[in-house]
Motif scaffolding. Structure first.
Motif, PDB file in Angstrom:
ATOM      1  N   LEU A 204       2.725   7.102 -15.868  1.00 39.81           N
ATOM      2  CA  LEU A 204       1.311   7.483 -15.929  1.00 39.81           C
ATOM      3  C   LEU A 204       0.603   7.175 -14.615  1.00 39.81           C
ATOM      4  N   LEU A 205       0.956   6.052 -14.001  1.00 43.85           N
ATOM      5  CA  LEU A 205       0.267   5.597 -12.793  1.00 43.85           C
ATOM      6  C   LEU A 205       0.859   6.169 -11.509  1.00 43.85           C
ATOM      7  N   ALA A 206       1.972   6.890 -11.612  1.00 43.55           N
ATOM      8  CA  ALA A 206       2.645   7.416 -10.418  1.00 43.55           C
ATOM      9  C   ALA A 206       1.737   8.281  -9.534  1.00 43.55           C
ATOM     10  N   PRO A 207       0.942   9.218 -10.094  1.00 45.00           N
ATOM     11  CA  PRO A 207       0.049  10.012  -9.221  1.00 45.00           C
ATOM     12  C   PRO A 207      -0.954   9.146  -8.461  1.00 45.00           C
ATOM     13  N   PHE A 208      -1.393   8.061  -9.081  1.00 47.84           N
ATOM     14  CA  PHE A 208      -2.342   7.173  -8.408  1.00 47.84           C
ATOM     15  C   PHE A 208      -1.654   6.441  -7.255  1.00 47.84           C
ATOM     16  N   TYR A 209      -0.415   6.019  -7.455  1.00 51.53           N
ATOM     17  CA  TYR A 209       0.381   5.413  -6.377  1.00 51.53           C
ATOM     18  C   TYR A 209       0.515   6.406  -5.221  1.00 51.53           C
ATOM     19  N   ASP A 210       0.800   7.668  -5.541  1.00 50.14           N
ATOM     20  CA  ASP A 210       0.944   8.685  -4.489  1.00 50.14           C
ATOM     21  C   ASP A 210      -0.353   8.859  -3.709  1.00 50.14           C
ATOM     22  N   ARG A 211      -1.482   8.768  -4.402  1.00 53.29           N
ATOM     23  CA  ARG A 211      -2.779   8.894  -3.726  1.00 53.29           C
ATOM     24  C   ARG A 211      -3.008   7.699  -2.785  1.00 53.29           C
ATOM     25  N   LEU A 212      -2.654   6.506  -3.222  1.00 56.11           N
ATOM     26  CA  LEU A 212      -2.761   5.336  -2.357  1.00 56.11           C
ATOM     27  C   LEU A 212      -1.862   5.492  -1.128  1.00 56.11           C
ATOM     28  N   HIS A 213      -0.692   6.093  -1.338  1.00 52.37           N
ATOM     29  CA  HIS A 213       0.235   6.340  -0.228  1.00 52.37           C
ATOM     30  C   HIS A 213      -0.408   7.281   0.798  1.00 52.37           C
ATOM     31  N   GLU A 214      -1.036   8.332   0.328  1.00 49.08           N
ATOM     32  CA  GLU A 214      -1.703   9.277   1.236  1.00 49.08           C
ATOM     33  C   GLU A 214      -2.778   8.575   2.059  1.00 49.08           C
ATOM     34  N   LEU A 215      -3.538   7.691   1.417  1.00 49.05           N
ATOM     35  CA  LEU A 215      -4.625   7.000   2.116  1.00 49.05           C
ATOM     36  C   LEU A 215      -4.093   5.927   3.060  1.00 49.05           C
ATOM     37  N   LEU A 216      -2.972   5.297   2.702  1.00 48.26           N
ATOM     38  CA  LEU A 216      -2.394   4.276   3.572  1.00 48.26           C
ATOM     39  C   LEU A 216      -1.952   4.883   4.902  1.00 48.26           C
ATOM     40  N   HIS A 252      -7.325  -7.069  10.919  1.00 48.34           N
ATOM     41  CA  HIS A 252      -8.172  -8.204  10.553  1.00 48.34           C
ATOM     42  C   HIS A 252      -9.301  -7.749   9.636  1.00 48.34           C
ATOM     43  N   GLU A 253      -9.812  -6.561   9.872  1.00 49.03           N
ATOM     44  CA  GLU A 253     -10.976  -6.071   9.125  1.00 49.03           C
ATOM     45  C   GLU A 253     -10.636  -4.760   8.425  1.00 49.03           C
ATOM     46  N   ALA A 254      -9.647  -4.803   7.538  1.00 44.72           N
ATOM     47  CA  ALA A 254      -9.277  -3.611   6.768  1.00 44.72           C
ATOM     48  C   ALA A 254     -10.320  -3.378   5.682  1.00 44.72           C
ATOM     49  N   GLU A 255     -11.036  -2.250   5.770  1.00 44.48           N
ATOM     50  CA  GLU A 255     -12.094  -1.968   4.800  1.00 44.48           C
ATOM     51  C   GLU A 255     -11.526  -1.540   3.449  1.00 44.48           C
ATOM     52  N   CYS A 256     -10.381  -0.905   3.455  1.00 45.36           N
ATOM     53  CA  CYS A 256      -9.765  -0.421   2.223  1.00 45.36           C
ATOM     54  C   CYS A 256      -8.334  -0.955   2.139  1.00 45.36           C
ATOM     55  N   PRO A 257      -8.158  -2.214   1.740  1.00 44.39           N
ATOM     56  CA  PRO A 257      -6.809  -2.796   1.717  1.00 44.39           C
ATOM     57  C   PRO A 257      -5.906  -2.103   0.694  1.00 44.39           C
ATOM     58  N   ILE A 258      -4.710  -1.746   1.134  1.00 50.62           N
ATOM     59  CA  ILE A 258      -3.705  -1.125   0.266  1.00 50.62           C
ATOM     60  C   ILE A 258      -2.382  -1.839   0.489  1.00 50.62           C
ATOM     61  N   VAL A 259      -1.684  -2.152  -0.602  1.00 50.26           N
ATOM     62  CA  VAL A 259      -0.371  -2.796  -0.544  1.00 50.26           C
ATOM     63  C   VAL A 259       0.591  -1.950  -1.378  1.00 50.26           C
ATOM     64  N   LEU A 260       1.628  -1.423  -0.739  1.00 51.95           N
ATOM     65  CA  LEU A 260       2.577  -0.564  -1.439  1.00 51.95           C
ATOM     66  C   LEU A 260       4.003  -1.064  -1.252  1.00 51.95           C
ATOM     67  N   TYR A 261       4.740  -1.097  -2.356  1.00 53.30           N
ATOM     68  CA  TYR A 261       6.167  -1.408  -2.336  1.00 53.30           C
ATOM     69  C   TYR A 261       6.940  -0.105  -2.565  1.00 53.30           C
ATOM     70  N   GLU A 262       8.143  -0.054  -2.014  1.00 54.58           N
ATOM     71  CA  GLU A 262       9.014   1.104  -2.253  1.00 54.58           C
ATOM     72  C   GLU A 262      10.456   0.630  -2.375  1.00 54.58           C
ATOM     73  N   TYR A 263      11.134   1.068  -3.432  1.00 52.22           N
ATOM     74  CA  TYR A 263      12.546   0.732  -3.614  1.00 52.22           C
ATOM     75  C   TYR A 263      13.415   1.740  -2.874  1.00 52.22           C
ATOM     76  N   GLN A 264      14.427   1.217  -2.166  1.00 54.73           N
ATOM     77  CA  GLN A 264      15.440   2.062  -1.539  1.00 54.73           C
ATOM     78  C   GLN A 264      16.797   1.397  -1.687  1.00 54.73           C
ATOM     79  N   ALA A 265      17.839   2.203  -1.750  1.00 58.05           N
ATOM     80  CA  ALA A 265      19.193   1.677  -1.975  1.00 58.05           C
ATOM     81  C   ALA A 265      19.770   0.987  -0.746  1.00 58.05           C
ATOM     82  N   THR A 266      19.216   1.252   0.441  1.00 59.72           N
ATOM     83  CA  THR A 266      19.745   0.643   1.663  1.00 59.72           C
ATOM     84  C   THR A 266      18.599   0.160   2.542  1.00 59.72           C
TER      85      THR A 266
END
Length: 500
Positions: A204-216, A252-266
């Motif tokens: 359900l939350l995957a599209p929202f993660y993708d949107r955060l990725h676009e903004l990051l 130092h002054e990130a106005e829109c902080p975003i933290v994203l994790y991504e799984y990869q096999a290598t």
């Protein structure tokens, strides 16, 4: 013949020294403290304080002062935001008489506080949809609509899902432990059911993660790091290492902080290049060569001074105990040079970007030039495979990226912020040990991302996830990515409880 014999002796001595260093380093890693403090820590700290005092005198034009307050004894006061119940104790009317016979009057109050805890409470919400029909035409039955649910035909509410997610991905409680906790609350929820709910929530939350990725990708300063995890059903051997990558706002002054994790096999650098495709700016990373594929005119790599310092700290720990006390040793000398750099960064912490840039050019650049010259002078005096030799060569190999931070007052001196963000995953990994499938690993990456992004924006993760899981289903299946912007954490300051 004599020369060959002497050369062989020198080689054997060098190998023996290397093995002794590795043994001492292994012993320290296994049994010693994990702190990177030096044995002459007080001298290093005194030196840092003296630098701060000097800066305080030199920078009066900026009206910057450093205040040191002695901590008062006693415990910290309890939060004023906690719900409060006042219990008042008064003497009975009959006892409000003095021994002399006169009436007693109130002369003040003594107040004390005590924390009371209410265990988690669960209640059932029974949804009743009233049906309507017309007796005249009997043209069918109309049901009063029920709001869209995060998981259709499931009895899991948004609050329950948020509770499970935060318990696992913030408090590091594996699902099997949560299963036991629910049993104590007289709720029979198997870990299989909990696992399905976690995966459904991630979908359900995957599209929202993708949107955060676009903004990051649109931000100008990012940090990245990676750590291992074990995924046991991905078509490879169980002992093969998979990786969890971390990308986050890095200024130092990130106005829109975003933290994203991504799984990869290598650990291939191509994964970072793919995730950051389209990024233009500064990327702060450690010395891992996989990031070099990203280096370009659009993506400037910034090094991590803490990693360079850590190499010298390891060199110090690899020395015999007696040699560590030599304040003029190479490792000790290098560490003092790093201490001076960090003392300035501590002083510049609360300055503006422009002020930090100007002072770095004035104060830090000479120190960096001195460190570079010292490394150049000593690189030929050390064995290539010795710990101090590796530390010097690492610093020189990374030099162009290590000093890049002084050219922008918004860039950190090191990548420690990213390391702190990846630490919650590392702590959780110690509890749940592995992911059963790549699908589970991807779900973990997504949910860790939302929890840590909420924390980075000072929002209570439970309230934030509950809000997302309640409101996102109302958008339906088809909507534009921009429709998700209303749920971005920095747009919900007034609607979601702040993190205390």
């Amino acid at each position: 013949m004599v020369l060959d014999y002497q050369s062989t002796v020198d080689q054997l001595q060098e190998k023996l020294t290397w093995y002794e260093e590795q043994f001492r380093l292994f012993q320290h890693q296994r049994f010693g403290a994990s702190s990177e403090k030096c044995p002459d820590q007080m001298e290093l700290f005194n030196e840092a304080e003296s630098i701060l005092d000097a800066l305080k005198q030199e920078e009066t034009d900026l009206e910057e002062t450093v205040s040191y307050q002695r901590k008062k004894p006693g415990r910290k006061p309890l939060s004023r935001h906690l719900p409060r119940e006042v219990v008042r104790y008064e003497l009975p009317e009959a006892e409000r008489v003095c021994d002399c016979g006169h009436a007693l009057h109130e002369a003040g109050e003594d107040t004390s506080e005590q924390l009371e805890i209410i265990p988690a409470q669960i209640k059932l919400i029974e949804h009743v949809q009233v049906k309507y029909a017309c007796r005249a035409c009997e043209n069918g039955i109309i049901n009063a609509p029920k709001p869209a649910q995060p998981i259709p035909r499931s009895f899991a509410s948004a609050s329950l899902l948020a509770y499970i997610i935060v318990a696992k991905f913030m408090d590091s409680l594996p699902l099997y432990r949560q299963e036991t906790i629910f049993k104590r609350l007289s709720i029979d929820l198997s870990r299989a059911t909990l696992s399905i709910w976690v995966l459904k929530s991630a979908e359900l939350l995957a599209p929202f993660y993708d949107r955060l990725h676009e903004l990051l990708i649109l931000q100008k300063i990012l940090q990245a790091d990676e750590t291992t995890l074990n995924v046991i059903q991905d078509g490879r051997e169980t002992k093969s290492k998979s990786y969890m990558w971390l990308y986050q706002s890095g200024g130092h002054e990130a106005e829109c902080p975003i933290v994203l994790y991504e799984y990869q096999a290598t650990r291939a650098g191509a994964h970072a290049a793919s995730f950051l495709q389209g990024f233009s700016g500064h990327l702060q990373v450690d010395g891992y060569a996989g990031y070099h594929a990203l280096a370009s005119d659009d993506c400037l790599l910034v090094g991590c001074m803490a990693h360079a310092r850590r190499k010298f700290d390891e060199a110090l720990k690899a020395l015999p105990k007696a040699s560590r006390k030599n304040k003029m040793g190479m490792a000790q000398t290098a560490l003092r040079k790093f201490t001076r750099l960090y003392a300035f960064e501590k002083q510049f912490k609360d300055l503006t970007i422009e002020q930090r840039y100007l002072l770095r050019q004035e104060k830090c650049k000479p120190l960096l030039d001195d460190l570079k010259q010292w490394c150049d002078d000593h690189v030929t005096r050390t064995a290539k495979d010795s710990t101090i030799g590796k530390a010097i060569r690492y610093t020189l190999n990374q030099w162009s990226s290590l000093i890049r931070y002084i050219d922008d007052g918004n860039i950190h001196i090191d990548n420690n912020a990213a390391e702190r963000r990846i630490k919650p995953f590392v702590i959780g990994r110690k509890n749940w040990l592995f992911n059963q499938t790549p699908r589970g690993a991807n779900a973990s990456a997504l949910l860790y991302s939302l929890v840590q992004t909420a924390v980075a924006n000072n929002l209570e993760p439970f309230d934030y996830l509950k809000y997302l899981l309640t409101e996102l289903p109302k958008l339906g299946r088809h909507y534009e990515p921009e429709a998700l912007d209303q749920f971005l954490p920095w747009n919900l300051i007034e609607k979601v409880k702040p993190l205390k």
